[in-house]
Design an enzyme around this catalytic site. Structure first.
Site, short mmCIF file in Angstrom:
data_model
loop_
_atom_site.label_atom_id
_atom_site.label_comp_id
_atom_site.label_asym_id
_atom_site.label_seq_id
_atom_site.Cartn_x
_atom_site.Cartn_y
_atom_site.Cartn_z
CG ASP A 59 2.63 -10.67 -6.92
OD1 ASP A 59 2.26 -10.19 -5.75
OD2 ASP A 59 3.04 -9.79 -7.73
CE1 TYR A 154 -0.42 -2.99 6.94
CE2 TYR A 154 -0.50 -1.61 8.95
CZ TYR A 154 -0.34 -2.72 8.44
OH TYR A 154 -0.07 -3.83 8.98
CE LYS A 158 -2.28 -5.82 7.68
NZ LYS A 158 -2.35 -7.44 7.39
CB ALA A 191 7.69 -5.17 6.78
#
Length: 262
Positions: A59, A154, A158, A191
């Protein structure tokens, strides 16, 4: 017809690709294997069909997972020539900034920033010692075009990855290690479909309406379609290749023209 990769293009190269079990990561693993590379990748659960790659069950959102993968790269490949960090994604709810909890923010950073930082810290010293190597971090155009209702955390993670990559390039470039960023727009993967389903559930609408809403929020895709994972994998492979030996500290956008400015 797509050009077939040269089966000797990456022969003898040792390549680690994160996120190799699906989407762009899987396409990237396949692209390097087709070019003759030895490829190591990881997933929480090992696939039934490894397709020629070496796999580690890990993970990567945890320090323990990245440590296990870094150790495997040293033990099973004897080091690296190319490190490609594709792992990323979002599980945060829609609803804007107020809907994001402390746990949501931490999860986005642990998925989209920290695995790259940890793997680089573990593996780049050996690349520097050998005087060569290539690192490609996959970011996102969301760093410049965040969707406030659904991707704030998110996009921020990024953006941090892109800025970190630039700083890293300045440090290790003079020591022989190239660092570049690939920033895709909308890639049609599992996704992205899951994101559409979350938006639809939050708004009470349909998945198709969610897709149209995302397109409108992005301002449309002038090319008329999302990218395929293989399109991004080809760009990553180019940046890892000898043809890109003078490309360093750059960000390559692959978004079908979505970003409307220079």
């Amino acid at each position: 017809m797509a050009r077939q990769p040269d089966p000797a293009e990456f022969q003898g190269r040792r390549i680690l690709v994160t996120g190799g079990s699906k989407g762009t990561g899987r396409a990237t693993v396949r692209r390097f294997l087709a070019g003759g590379a030895s490829v190591l990748t990881a997933a929480r659960r090992l696939p039934e069909d490894p397709e020629g790659a070496l796999w580690v069950a890990a993970d990567l959102t945890t320090p323990e997972g990245t440590r296990a993968l870094a150790e495997a790269a040293t033990e099973r490949l004897g080091g690296l020539d190319v490190l490609v960090h594709v792992l990323g994604g979002s599980s945060a709810p829609g609803g804007g900034f107020a809907a994001l909890t402390e746990e949501d923010w931490r999860a986005e950073l642990d998925m989209n920033l920290m695995p790259a930082v940890r793997l680089d810290r573990a593996l780049l010293p050996a690349m520097v010692a050998q005087g060569s190597g290539a690192v490609i971090h996959v970011s996102s155009i969301q760093s410049r075009l965040p969707l406030h209702d659904s991707t704030t955390a998110y996009a921020a993670a990024k953006a941090a990855l892109t800025t970190y990559s630039k700083a890293l390039s300045k440090e290790v470039g003079p020591k022989g290690v190239r660092v570049n960023v690939v920033s895709p727009g909308w890639i049609y993967t599992e996704a992205s479909e899951a994101l559409m389903e979350r938006i639809a559930a939050k708004t009470g609408g349909t998945v198709e309406a969610a897709r149209e809403g995302v397109l409108q929020a992005l301002g449309g895709i002038p090319l008329g379609r999302p990218a395929a994972p293989e399109n991004v994998a080809d760009l990553i492979a180019f940046l890892a290749s000898d043809q890109a030996s003078a490309i360093h500290g750059a960000e390559y956008v692959i978004d079908g023209g979505t970003i409307p400015t220079v």
